[in-house]
Scaffold this motif. Structure first.
Motif, PDB file in Angstrom:
ATOM      1  N   ILE A 291      -7.645  33.852  12.863  1.00 21.06           N
ATOM      2  CA  ILE A 291      -8.081  35.248  13.040  1.00 21.06           C
ATOM      3  C   ILE A 291      -7.364  36.199  12.085  1.00 21.06           C
ATOM      4  O   ILE A 291      -7.978  37.122  11.538  1.00 21.06           O
ATOM      5  N   ASP A 292      -6.072  36.003  11.891  1.00 20.69           N
ATOM      6  CA  ASP A 292      -5.241  37.044  11.273  1.00 20.69           C
ATOM      7  C   ASP A 292      -4.664  36.663   9.912  1.00 20.69           C
ATOM      8  O   ASP A 292      -3.524  37.027   9.592  1.00 20.69           O
ATOM      9  N   ASN A 293      -5.423  35.970   9.096  1.00 17.34           N
ATOM     10  CA  ASN A 293      -4.979  35.746   7.718  1.00 17.34           C
ATOM     11  C   ASN A 293      -4.836  37.066   6.970  1.00 17.34           C
ATOM     12  O   ASN A 293      -3.970  37.232   6.117  1.00 17.34           O
ATOM     13  N   VAL A 294      -5.709  38.015   7.287  1.00 19.52           N
ATOM     14  CA  VAL A 294      -5.631  39.366   6.730  1.00 19.52           C
ATOM     15  C   VAL A 294      -5.265  40.308   7.868  1.00 19.52           C
ATOM     16  O   VAL A 294      -5.976  40.371   8.882  1.00 19.52           O
ATOM     17  N   LEU A 295      -4.174  41.043   7.711  1.00 21.89           N
ATOM     18  CA  LEU A 295      -3.666  41.881   8.800  1.00 21.89           C
ATOM     19  C   LEU A 295      -4.320  43.255   8.807  1.00 21.89           C
ATOM     20  O   LEU A 295      -3.672  44.295   8.643  1.00 21.89           O
ATOM     21  N   GLU A 296      -5.627  43.264   8.999  1.00 21.88           N
ATOM     22  CA  GLU A 296      -6.392  44.501   9.159  1.00 21.88           C
ATOM     23  C   GLU A 296      -7.363  44.317  10.316  1.00 21.88           C
ATOM     24  O   GLU A 296      -7.930  43.226  10.503  1.00 21.88           O
ATOM     25  N   ARG A 297      -7.559  45.380  11.079  1.00 21.36           N
ATOM     26  CA  ARG A 297      -8.392  45.277  12.280  1.00 21.36           C
ATOM     27  C   ARG A 297      -9.808  44.814  11.957  1.00 21.36           C
ATOM     28  O   ARG A 297     -10.348  43.925  12.630  1.00 21.36           O
ATOM     29  N   ASP A 298     -10.431  45.413  10.943  1.00 19.27           N
ATOM     30  CA  ASP A 298     -11.807  45.050  10.612  1.00 19.27           C
ATOM     31  C   ASP A 298     -11.899  43.599  10.152  1.00 19.27           C
ATOM     32  O   ASP A 298     -12.876  42.895  10.457  1.00 19.27           O
ATOM     33  N   ALA A 299     -10.881  43.149   9.412  1.00 20.02           N
ATOM     34  CA  ALA A 299     -10.881  41.761   8.956  1.00 20.02           C
ATOM     35  C   ALA A 299     -10.754  40.805  10.139  1.00 20.02           C
ATOM     36  O   ALA A 299     -11.446  39.773  10.201  1.00 20.02           O
ATOM     37  N   MET A 300      -9.897  41.135  11.100  1.00 20.61           N
ATOM     38  CA  MET A 300      -9.741  40.287  12.286  1.00 20.61           C
ATOM     39  C   MET A 300     -11.020  40.274  13.120  1.00 20.61           C
ATOM     40  O   MET A 300     -11.439  39.223  13.619  1.00 20.61           O
ATOM     41  N   LEU A 301     -11.636  41.442  13.259  1.00 20.27           N
ATOM     42  CA  LEU A 301     -12.896  41.506  13.992  1.00 20.27           C
ATOM     43  C   LEU A 301     -13.957  40.642  13.305  1.00 20.27           C
ATOM     44  O   LEU A 301     -14.734  39.937  13.966  1.00 20.27           O
ATOM     45  N   GLY A 302     -13.986  40.681  11.991  1.00 21.50           N
ATOM     46  CA  GLY A 302     -14.937  39.861  11.246  1.00 21.50           C
ATOM     47  C   GLY A 302     -14.718  38.378  11.483  1.00 21.50           C
ATOM     48  O   GLY A 302     -15.678  37.603  11.607  1.00 21.50           O
ATOM     49  N   GLN A 303     -13.448  37.955  11.568  1.00 17.41           N
ATOM     50  CA  GLN A 303     -13.151  36.555  11.846  1.00 17.41           C
ATOM     51  C   GLN A 303     -13.602  36.154  13.252  1.00 17.41           C
ATOM     52  O   GLN A 303     -14.138  35.057  13.463  1.00 17.41           O
ATOM     53  N   ILE A 304     -13.389  37.051  14.209  1.00 22.99           N
ATOM     54  CA  ILE A 304     -13.834  36.762  15.577  1.00 22.99           C
ATOM     55  C   ILE A 304     -15.361  36.671  15.633  1.00 22.99           C
ATOM     56  O   ILE A 304     -15.923  35.795  16.304  1.00 22.99           O
ATOM     57  N   MET A 305     -16.044  37.565  14.911  1.00 24.76           N
ATOM     58  CA  MET A 305     -17.507  37.509  14.869  1.00 24.76           C
ATOM     59  C   MET A 305     -17.979  36.191  14.259  1.00 24.76           C
ATOM     60  O   MET A 305     -18.982  35.608  14.695  1.00 24.76           O
ATOM     61  N   GLU A 306     -17.265  35.709  13.259  1.00 28.07           N
ATOM     62  CA  GLU A 306     -17.600  34.404  12.683  1.00 28.07           C
ATOM     63  C   GLU A 306     -17.410  33.301  13.717  1.00 28.07           C
ATOM     64  O   GLU A 306     -18.200  32.343  13.796  1.00 28.07           O
TER      65      GLU A 306
END
Length: 358
Positions: A291-306
């Protein structure tokens, strides 16, 4: 004689002119003062701190008692203290910028209560797709044992989580106790050497020069440190060890002996954990998303959506985050997502509930 009279008349005219000029100056000064006062009053009225009551305000339409008539109902006297008119058992109606409250049935607005608009807290919408066939989501949070405060923020997340705690750290035992007490699933986050030999994975690590017997003894000791509440384990780093069939096989032997599951964090595409498990007739789990390879909220949300897409396609998705790395973002994000995930039909489960499932 005649000359004296003429001089007297001239002096009288000069005094009259001076007197008239003085009255004119006085009038002009009065006008200037009045104008200044009007300008000051206008500035005061338009000040942001000024309290203004619009003509159309509901307050201005409250009926006033006639001369000599009390504003209180018959038999009711003015309260001894304060300006509240609320009798026992009556609800209060409050008016913005007003200095008093009226009973609900005495609003003076023809029996109608004023509409008080309160701010409505809106839950964020994430436009989550509908779950397909009971798609299951599993969230695993690695690197526990280093900081109790950041760990606590994950323990308050209102969805099932697994917390993987590292061995032989200052807060290992207390972290394990907190995880179990909070009703989350406890895992051992077993350190293993990566292909980058200069990177030390931490205390209690499986190292490349160990024998199978040493690996088994070490991993068993780490499981014992966490206590009886531990349900499974996964690898911390370990791209070198998981790529060695015999070494990862020794780790799986301990998992079988203790009756705990093994999750391959898949830090290497060369992992041999599936082959080692197959030769032992053992079911293991594998990580799908970091989830958190990139420490930004939108990036984490994108990983969860994936992860949601994978769960809808494959029936489940295992997603890994990290206790200290993303503590300022991920706990809050998971908390915000929880209700909508449930509404859309996703099942958030612990990893032990996925063992042996397709």
């Amino acid at each position: 004689m005649g000359g004296k009279r003429v001089q007297a008349k001239r002096k009288g005219k000069r005094r009259s002119a001076k007197s008239g000029g003085g009255r004119l100056f006085l009038c002009a000064g009065t006008v200037v003062i009045v104008c200044v006062m009007l300008l000051f009053a206008n500035a005061l009225y338009n000040s942001p701190s000024a309290v203004k009551i619009p003509i159309a305000s509901p307050i201005s339409s409250i009926e006033q008692p006639a001369a000599g008539q009390s504003q209180f109902p018959a038999g009711q006297s003015q309260p001894a203290q304060g300006n509240s008119l609320v009798a026992q058992g009556q609800s209060s109606v409050s008016y913005p910028d007003a200095s008093r409250s009226l009973p609900a049935n005495q609003s003076g607005l023809g029996g109608q209560q004023p509409l008080l608009i309160q701010p409505v807290e809106r839950r964020p919408s994430f436009d989550i797709p509908q779950a397909q066939d009971g798609a299951r989501l599993c969230f695993v949070i690695d690197d526990g044992g280093q900081n109790l405060e950041t760990l606590r923020s994950y323990l308050e997340v209102p969805v099932p989580l697994a917390i993987a705690v590292m061995p032989k750290l200052a807060h290992t035992k207390e972290s394990a106790r907190m995880v179990v007490a909070a009703g989350k699933e406890l895992m051992l986050h077993q350190p293993m050497q990566s292909v980058s030999l200069s990177l030390w994975p931490g205390p209690g690590a499986v190292e490349p020069d160990m024998t199978a017997g040493q690996i088994k003894e070490l991993v068993a000791s780490n499981l014992e440190e966490l206590g009886v509440g531990v349900r499974g384990m996964n690898n911390h780093e370990g791209s070198l060890i998981t790529a060695d069939l015999a070494m990862i096989g020794a780790v799986l032997d301990v998992a079988l002996d203790y009756g705990v599951f093994f999750m391959d964090s898949r830090t290497s595409s060369n992992t041999k954990a599936p082959q080692a498990a197959l030769s032992r007739g053992m079911k293991i789990l594998e990580r799908d998303i970091f989830i958190d390879n990139v420490l930004e909220r939108d990036a984490m949300l994108g990983q969860i959506m994936e992860g949601l897409e994978l769960a809808n396609k494959n029936g489940k998705a295992i997603m890994i985050g990290h206790v200290d790395k993303s503590a300022d973002i991920l706990p809050a994000l998971l908390t915000e997502l929880a209700a909508e995930l449930e509404e859309k039909g996703y099942l958030v489960v612990c990893p032990s509930q996925l063992v042996g499932k397709n």
